[in-house]
Design a protein around this motif. Structure first.
Motif, short mmCIF file in Angstrom:
data_model
loop_
_atom_site.label_atom_id
_atom_site.label_comp_id
_atom_site.label_asym_id
_atom_site.label_seq_id
_atom_site.Cartn_x
_atom_site.Cartn_y
_atom_site.Cartn_z
N MET B 1 0.60 -1.00 -0.04
CA MET B 1 -0.02 0.00 -0.25
C MET B 1 0.85 1.46 -0.07
SD MET B 1 -2.88 1.10 -0.08
CE MET B 1 -4.18 2.34 0.28
N ILE B 2 0.81 2.07 -0.80
CA ILE B 2 1.64 3.52 -1.66
C ILE B 2 1.48 4.55 -1.08
CG2 ILE B 2 3.04 2.36 -3.04
CD1 ILE B 2 1.38 4.29 -4.79
N PHE B 3 -0.44 4.42 0.02
CA PHE B 3 -1.34 6.00 -0.03
C PHE B 3 -1.04 5.47 2.15
CE2 PHE B 3 -2.47 5.22 -4.27
CZ PHE B 3 -1.95 6.15 -4.36
N SER B 4 -1.63 6.26 3.06
CA SER B 4 -1.04 6.37 3.24
C SER B 4 -2.84 7.55 4.36
CB SER B 4 -0.19 6.31 4.80
OG SER B 4 -0.14 7.13 6.15
N GLU B 5 -3.52 7.38 5.39
CA GLU B 5 -4.59 7.60 5.37
C GLU B 5 -4.21 9.26 6.02
OE1 GLU B 5 -7.82 5.88 7.98
OE2 GLU B 5 -9.08 7.08 7.50
N LYS B 6 -3.35 9.39 6.79
CA LYS B 6 -2.34 10.52 7.37
C LYS B 6 -2.37 11.27 6.24
CE LYS B 6 0.86 9.39 9.65
NZ LYS B 6 2.07 7.68 10.05
N LEU B 7 -1.56 10.85 4.98
CA LEU B 7 -1.49 11.55 3.72
C LEU B 7 -2.31 12.05 3.44
CD1 LEU B 7 2.46 9.98 3.70
CD2 LEU B 7 1.76 12.09 4.11
N ILE B 8 -3.72 12.62 3.34
CA ILE B 8 -4.19 13.06 2.47
C ILE B 8 -5.16 14.35 2.93
CG2 ILE B 8 -6.98 12.45 2.16
CD1 ILE B 8 -5.56 10.24 0.83
N ILE B 9 -4.97 15.30 1.66
CA ILE B 9 -5.61 16.81 2.30
C ILE B 9 -6.81 16.20 1.37
CG2 ILE B 9 -5.26 18.52 2.28
CD1 ILE B 9 -2.93 18.97 2.55
N ASP B 10 -7.82 16.38 1.54
CA ASP B 10 -9.41 16.85 1.28
C ASP B 10 -9.95 17.99 0.50
OD1 ASP B 10 -10.62 15.66 -0.89
OD2 ASP B 10 -11.92 14.36 0.31
N ASN B 11 -10.46 18.17 -0.70
CA ASN B 11 -10.75 19.10 -0.98
C ASN B 11 -10.79 20.75 -0.48
OD1 ASN B 11 -13.24 20.47 -1.78
ND2 ASN B 11 -14.52 20.61 0.41
N ALA B 12 -8.68 20.84 -1.05
CA ALA B 12 -8.18 21.68 -0.52
C ALA B 12 -8.72 22.56 -1.61
CB ALA B 12 -6.94 21.63 -1.27
N SER B 13 -8.99 24.27 -1.18
CA SER B 13 -9.23 25.10 -1.68
C SER B 13 -7.92 26.34 -1.46
CB SER B 13 -10.62 26.12 -0.93
OG SER B 13 -10.26 26.59 1.12
N VAL B 14 -7.52 26.04 -2.67
CA VAL B 14 -6.02 27.12 -2.73
C VAL B 14 -6.30 27.52 -4.46
CG1 VAL B 14 -4.19 25.55 -1.26
CG2 VAL B 14 -4.60 24.97 -3.47
N GLN B 15 -5.60 28.28 -4.02
CA GLN B 15 -6.18 29.51 -5.58
C GLN B 15 -4.91 29.14 -6.91
OE1 GLN B 15 -9.30 30.42 -5.89
NE2 GLN B 15 -9.81 30.16 -4.11
N THR B 16 -3.74 28.85 -6.30
CA THR B 16 -2.40 28.70 -6.45
C THR B 16 -1.35 27.40 -6.63
OG1 THR B 16 -0.91 30.08 -5.57
CG2 THR B 16 -2.52 31.32 -6.83
N LYS B 17 -0.05 27.28 -7.25
CA LYS B 17 0.60 26.51 -6.88
C LYS B 17 1.04 26.85 -6.15
CE LYS B 17 2.98 25.92 -11.10
NZ LYS B 17 2.94 25.42 -12.27
N ASP B 18 1.38 28.12 -5.78
CA ASP B 18 2.75 28.67 -4.42
C ASP B 18 1.38 27.71 -3.59
OD1 ASP B 18 4.75 29.53 -5.43
OD2 ASP B 18 4.34 31.17 -5.57
N GLU B 19 0.61 28.59 -3.26
CA GLU B 19 -0.70 28.06 -2.13
C GLU B 19 -0.95 26.78 -2.31
OE1 GLU B 19 -3.73 31.21 -3.29
OE2 GLU B 19 -4.09 29.82 -1.60
N LEU B 20 -0.92 25.43 -2.94
CA LEU B 20 -0.88 24.51 -2.65
C LEU B 20 0.38 24.23 -2.77
CD1 LEU B 20 -2.02 21.68 -3.56
CD2 LEU B 20 -1.05 22.08 -5.95
N PHE B 21 1.83 24.13 -2.63
CA PHE B 21 2.81 24.05 -2.63
C PHE B 21 3.51 24.19 -0.80
CE2 PHE B 21 5.81 23.12 -6.49
CZ PHE B 21 4.63 22.35 -7.04
N ASN B 22 2.63 25.28 -0.20
CA ASN B 22 3.24 25.92 1.14
C ASN B 22 1.95 24.88 1.68
OD1 ASN B 22 4.69 28.21 1.16
ND2 ASN B 22 2.82 29.23 0.10
#
Lengths: 97, 148
Positions: B1-22
């Motif tokens: 299993m390569i995914f983990s429940e801790k490593l999920i961000i759902d419904n992220a409301s970011v506007q730009t790539k910079d915000e996303l990377f932050n």
């Protein structure tokens, strides 16, 4: 005696997605009845090494600066499956011409 | 299993790539998976070697950087509530509207290759990726991945 194709695969790190596209390209070229000698480099290393004439064909997921007189093929389609046939077609043209 | 429940961000409301990377760096930092050098390395790398991929169903991206910036292996999955444009991998003039982002954190080239191999197999499974994108629970949907 099968002809050997010297294949260079290029990606940002020179290790990861290049290894993946190299495997797929190698498998395809072998299916056409050639031997394959594959190597992986990053774009900077590639731009220095391609002029040595060591390679017959280059596939990349990160563009290589400069222009060269051997076929340089965008192989990102081998990662997504979109346009995979186009990539194979270009590889075939490049090595059978 | 390569995914983990801790490593999920759902419904992220970011506007730009910079915000996303932050946002991603903040999460990964809380989980002590990265060094301080991660964020600038990731931004630099994405600029030189973009990672957007248009699959047959949705646009995805796989931002990653050198293992030297990583302390623990894992893949952070972020589902966006509004797509963000990424440059297509291998191109300088094509954009992809990205809906799910897979931040690949690898401590070595071998691990990176394994993670990428697994993700690419998943991306090529059209129906699976679509189900993941449309799922109610992102982790539940991802955990159905059996691997290739």
């Amino acid at each position: 005696m099968k002809k050997t194709i010297n294949l260079l695969a290029v990606c940002g790190s020179g290790t990861v997605s290049s290894t993946m596209v190299a495997e797929k390209a190698q498998e395809y070229i072998e299916s056409l009845g050639f031997n394959v000698q594959a190597e992986e480099l990053n774009p900077q290393q590639a731009s220095e090494r391609i002029p040595s004439g060591d390679y017959d064909l280059v596939v990349f997921t990160s563009p290589i600066p400069g222009t060269y007189d051997i076929p340089i093929i965008n192989a990102t389609g081998l990662l997504t499956g979109i346009g995979e046939e186009d990539v194979f077609e270009k590889i075939k043209e490049a090595i059978t011409e | 299993m390569i995914f983990s429940e801790k490593l999920i961000i759902d419904n992220a409301s970011v506007q730009t790539k910079d915000e996303l990377f932050n946002l991603a760096a903040k999460k990964l930092s809380e989980l002590k998976m990265i060094n301080n050098s991660y964020l600038p390395a990731l931004q630099r790398r994405e600029k030189s070697f973009p990672t957007g991929l248009q699959t047959k169903t949705i646009g995805v991206a796989i931002p990653h950087c050198d293992p030297i910036n990583i302390k623990k292996d894992g893949i952070l999955v972020v589902r966006l509530n509004k797509p963000i444009p990424f440059q297509q991998m291998g191109s300088s003039d094509t954009e992809v509207e990205v809906k799910i982002v897979f931040f690949i954190c690898s401590t070595g080239a071998q691990q990176q290759l394994q993670n990428l191999r697994e993700l690419i197999a998943m991306f090529q499974d059209d129906s699976f990726l679509k189900e993941v994108y449309q799922s109610k629970d992102l982790f539940d949907a991802l955990s159905l991945w059996k691997g290739k």
